[in-house]
Design an enzyme around this catalytic site. Structure first.
Site, mmCIF file in Angstrom:
data_model
loop_
_atom_site.group_PDB
_atom_site.id
_atom_site.type_symbol
_atom_site.label_atom_id
_atom_site.label_comp_id
_atom_site.label_asym_id
_atom_site.label_seq_id
_atom_site.Cartn_x
_atom_site.Cartn_y
_atom_site.Cartn_z
ATOM 1 N N LYS A 101 0.872 -1.177 0.000
ATOM 2 C CA LYS A 101 0.000 0.000 0.000
ATOM 3 C C LYS A 101 0.905 1.221 0.000
ATOM 4 O O LYS A 101 1.423 1.620 1.042
ATOM 5 C CB LYS A 101 -0.896 -0.024 1.240
ATOM 6 C CG LYS A 101 -2.227 0.714 1.119
ATOM 7 C CD LYS A 101 -2.141 2.201 0.942
ATOM 8 C CE LYS A 101 -1.728 2.948 2.187
ATOM 9 N NZ LYS A 101 -1.434 4.383 1.868
ATOM 10 N N GLU A 151 9.574 1.217 10.811
ATOM 11 C CA GLU A 151 10.720 2.120 10.604
ATOM 12 C C GLU A 151 10.127 3.509 10.518
ATOM 13 O O GLU A 151 9.401 3.827 9.584
ATOM 14 C CB GLU A 151 11.445 1.768 9.321
ATOM 15 C CG GLU A 151 12.181 0.459 9.457
ATOM 16 C CD GLU A 151 12.757 0.038 8.141
ATOM 17 O OE1 GLU A 151 13.554 0.806 7.604
ATOM 18 O OE2 GLU A 151 12.373 -1.018 7.661
ATOM 19 N N GLU A 166 10.181 16.342 14.669
ATOM 20 C CA GLU A 166 10.526 16.072 13.281
ATOM 21 C C GLU A 166 9.719 17.023 12.391
ATOM 22 O O GLU A 166 8.493 16.967 12.352
ATOM 23 C CB GLU A 166 10.182 14.629 12.923
ATOM 24 C CG GLU A 166 10.585 14.288 11.510
ATOM 25 C CD GLU A 166 10.317 12.842 11.145
ATOM 26 O OE1 GLU A 166 9.222 12.349 11.457
ATOM 27 O OE2 GLU A 166 11.201 12.223 10.534
ATOM 28 N N CYS A 213 13.914 10.718 6.360
ATOM 29 C CA CYS A 213 13.705 10.295 7.749
ATOM 30 C C CYS A 213 14.984 10.462 8.564
ATOM 31 O O CYS A 213 14.938 10.777 9.738
ATOM 32 C CB CYS A 213 13.229 8.858 7.801
ATOM 33 S SG CYS A 213 14.240 7.775 6.804
HETATM 34 P P1 NAD Z 1 2.599 8.535 7.533
HETATM 35 O O1 NAD Z 1 2.909 7.719 8.732
HETATM 36 O O2 NAD Z 1 1.536 9.544 7.617
HETATM 37 O O3 NAD Z 1 2.206 7.585 6.305
HETATM 38 C C1 NAD Z 1 2.986 6.472 5.958
HETATM 39 C C2 NAD Z 1 2.084 5.427 5.365
HETATM 40 O O4 NAD Z 1 1.149 5.004 6.351
HETATM 41 C C3 NAD Z 1 1.272 5.918 4.160
HETATM 42 O O5 NAD Z 1 1.199 4.883 3.196
HETATM 43 C C4 NAD Z 1 -0.090 6.178 4.776
HETATM 44 O O6 NAD Z 1 -1.164 6.053 3.859
HETATM 45 C C5 NAD Z 1 -0.170 5.101 5.843
HETATM 46 N N1 NAD Z 1 -1.097 5.427 6.921
HETATM 47 C C6 NAD Z 1 -1.424 6.667 7.376
HETATM 48 N N2 NAD Z 1 -2.345 6.573 8.357
HETATM 49 C C7 NAD Z 1 -2.608 5.261 8.521
HETATM 50 C C8 NAD Z 1 -3.488 4.526 9.372
HETATM 51 N N3 NAD Z 1 -4.288 5.141 10.261
HETATM 52 N N4 NAD Z 1 -3.503 3.176 9.267
HETATM 53 C C9 NAD Z 1 -2.715 2.553 8.378
HETATM 54 N N5 NAD Z 1 -1.894 3.185 7.542
HETATM 55 C C10 NAD Z 1 -1.824 4.527 7.610
HETATM 56 O O7 NAD Z 1 3.999 9.155 7.105
HETATM 57 P P2 NAD Z 1 4.305 10.067 5.843
HETATM 58 O O8 NAD Z 1 3.879 11.450 6.164
HETATM 59 O O9 NAD Z 1 3.803 9.440 4.598
HETATM 60 O O10 NAD Z 1 5.894 9.946 5.782
HETATM 61 C C11 NAD Z 1 6.711 10.745 6.565
HETATM 62 C C12 NAD Z 1 7.186 9.979 7.773
HETATM 63 O O11 NAD Z 1 7.846 8.785 7.378
HETATM 64 C C13 NAD Z 1 8.201 10.738 8.575
HETATM 65 O O12 NAD Z 1 7.903 10.633 9.946
HETATM 66 C C14 NAD Z 1 9.509 10.048 8.269
HETATM 67 O O13 NAD Z 1 10.478 10.166 9.253
HETATM 68 C C15 NAD Z 1 9.070 8.652 8.084
HETATM 69 N N6 NAD Z 1 10.043 7.900 7.285
HETATM 70 C C16 NAD Z 1 10.813 6.974 7.918
HETATM 71 C C17 NAD Z 1 11.757 6.235 7.222
HETATM 72 C C18 NAD Z 1 12.606 5.202 7.908
HETATM 73 O O14 NAD Z 1 13.163 4.347 7.262
HETATM 74 N N7 NAD Z 1 12.732 5.226 9.218
HETATM 75 C C19 NAD Z 1 11.918 6.440 5.840
HETATM 76 C C20 NAD Z 1 11.115 7.409 5.214
HETATM 77 C C21 NAD Z 1 10.170 8.120 5.960
#
Ligand code: NAD
Ligand code: MN
Length: 498
Positions: free
Chosen positions: A191, A267, A400, A302
């Site tokens: 997804k 992650e 962040e 991230c």
């Molecule tokens: P997010 O957590 O909002 O979304 C990530 C994914 O989760 C998306 O596919 C989203 O649709 C899904 N999601 C959102 N709400 C959900 C729910 N209630 N239930 C199930 N799935 C849900 O994050 P984002 O804004 O897309 O990405 C930014 C974040 O990702 C930052 O915090 C960043 O640090 C982190 N990130 C971490 C890494 C790593 O490897 N540690 C790498 C890249 C990004």
């Protein structure tokens, strides 16, 4: 290797066709509901295409397809050498379609197309190749039981792996999960983030062209609280690999407890410190890399080096160097190879970044950037921004921001630097700049981070695990260790007449 410096990206973009349907059981299909959502280019506000709005029913279909494929062994019991050949072919197909893959990510989420063409897309091909090459080189164990007993300890695929990915590196985050999970013999239901689903959909199509059997690699676009939640709560998903925010990572742990105790590998976020000591000989390189560490990919990384701790005696000199670099990296059209920084992923993220910036102007010393801007009158762009004299307790130093905003804090001793660096709920990455070997070893040993880079930033390769400590999550992508997430240890005990 193609030379992308002469590509006319705008002309190439105009010829692109988009696949917006879900990819389930080897073909593109509409969402069961028939609903769609807009895929938007944040650099212009233009709608690129309509994307299937997947929900629980679509997740059910994709998981059923993945389960059927796993059960009949069309991939899970394929000879390792044959799986390897298919994934090597996929790596080649990504290279053959490199410009298209790069454009999809650039148009969908605003990153510089030259970065996507030189880093993201070749990276995806490389990671698939790396895991493909590993498949037929991994051996299992025989336990030292003695005569009459033969105990095999092997790693076996789990079944259906769910993957939920963010928008900052759409193709590479999909790849990190899928390449390792597929290499291990699992079926995958991915997804992608709603902001950037296009490259993952094309990747699944290329995988089929390479010979990944139908049902083995499914991509269901949709929103988090519907499609993502359905995947997290699914009773027939064996493992959920998640990259995204810490808040949603915690939700996936709960989904698992509320459903089938699937393994969850989060992650999540970061607020990574970069420590520059006065005994660093090459402050020019340190400044180049400190700027890269926070402004690359618009700071939407991230592991971004968003907290800069500088020894007080060199702080002002170092900040001057950074201001010059920030001024040279103003945002521009992501499709123009001369641009130094692209667009922020969407309106919501841009407004979130600007709230931090506006609040920061009241509590810290703004020395570069600080404005939202447009390019040709359009789009979501934020200037590379630096705050100096940030208090350690300030949200600028704690939260962040996930944008091009750097917080600078002076320190007076090694002890104080380490203490401030570790005083965070996150622990994804850290960097240290010093030419004193003993200090480099002392400090990196004490930093609580999944990756510590010494005299560089964001060190990363297929060969080394990537992931965090504390609330940056405990999943690890890349390296052979990632395969451990997607396999179970199985004991097979055979009695024989000795
Ligand atoms: P997010 O957590 O909002 O979304 C990530 C994914 O989760 C998306 O596919 C989203 O649709 C899904 N999601 C959102 N709400 C959900 C729910 N209630 N239930 C199930 N799935 C849900 O994050 P984002 O804004 O897309 O990405 C930014 C974040 O990702 C930052 O915090 C960043 O640090 C982190 N990130 C971490 C890494 C790593 O490897 N540690 C790498 C890249 C990004
Ligand atoms: Mn988009």
């Amino acid at each position: 290797m193609l030379d992308h410096t002469h590509t006319d990206w705008k002309a190439r973009a105009a010829t692109l066709s988009f696949r917006g349907q879900a990819f389930i059981n080897g073909r593109f299909v509409d969402a069961a509901s028939g609903d769609t959502f807009d895929s938007v280019n944040p650099a212009t506000g233009a709608v690129l295409t309509q994307v299937a709005r997947g929900d629980a029913e679509d997740i059910n279909r994709a998981v059923a397809a993945g389960r059927a494929a796993f059960e009949d062994g069309r991939w899970s019991r394929m000879a390792p050498g044959d799986r390897k050949a298919v994934l090597l072919k996929l790596a080649d197909l990504i290279r053959d379609n490199l410009e298209e893959m790069a454009l999809l990510d650039s148009l969908d989420m605003g990153k510089l197309v030259t970065d996507a063409a030189t880093i993201d897309a070749p990276g995806s091909a490389h990671f698939f190749q790396w895991y493909a090459e590993a498949i037929d080189k991994l051996y299992d164990e025989v336990a030292p039981t003695g005569p009459g007993d033969l105990a095999l300890v092997s790693r076996v695929p789990l079944g259906v792996v769910g993957a939920v990915t963010p928008w900052n590196f759409p193709l590479d985050m999909a790849t990190w999960k899928a390449a390792a999970a597929l290499a291990a013999g699992n079926s995958v239901v991915l997804k992608p983030a709603e902001q950037s689903p296009l490259s993952a959909l094309r990747l699944a199509e290329l995988a089929t062209e390479a010979g990944v059997p139908d049902g083995v690699f499914n991509v269901v676009p949709g929103f988090g609280d519907t499609a993502g939640r359905a995947l997290g709560l699914h009773m027939d998903v064996d493992c959920l690999a998640f990259t995204g925010s810490t808040a949603i990572g915690k939700m996936f742990m709960q989904y698992s407890g509320q459903s089938n105790l699937k393994q969850v590998w989060p992650e999540t976020g970061g607020k990574s410190p970069n420590l520059v000591f006065a005994d660093c000989d090459d402050l020019e390189t340190a400044a180049d890399m400190a700027a890269f560490g926070i402004f690359f990919n618009q700071g939407e990384v991230c592991s971004a080096n968003s907290r800069l701790y500088v020894e007080r005696s060199i702080k002002d000199v170092f900040v001057e160097k950074l201001i010059a670099r920030a001024q040279a990296m103003q945002p521009g059209d992501p499709l123009d190879p001369a641009s130094k920084m692209g667009a922020i992923v969407d309106e919501k993220q841009t407004q979130g970044i600007m709230r931090f910036v506006e609040d920061g102007k009241k509590t810290a010393n703004l020395v570069a950037g600080g404005k939202r801007v447009t390019v040709e009158g359009k789009g979501c762009f934020v200037q590379p921004t630096i705050f100096d004299d940030v208090a350690h307790e300030d949200p600028l130093a704690r939260d962040e921001i996930f944008g091009p905003v750097l917080s600078v804090i002076a320190f007076d001793s090694e002890e104080q630097a380490v203490r401030m660096a570790n005083d965070s709920v996150y622990g994804l990455a850290a960097s240290v700049w010093t030419d004193n070997l003993s200090r480099a070893c002392r400090v990196s040993e004490r930093l609580m981070a999944g990756t510590v880079s010494v005299n560089t930033v964001d060190a990363l390769s297929a060969m080394t695990p990537f992931g965090g400590m504390k609330q940056s999550g405990f999943g690890r992508d890349l390296s052979l260790h990632s395969l451990e997430k997607y396999t179970a240890l199985k004991t097979t005990w055979i009695k024989y007449r000795a």
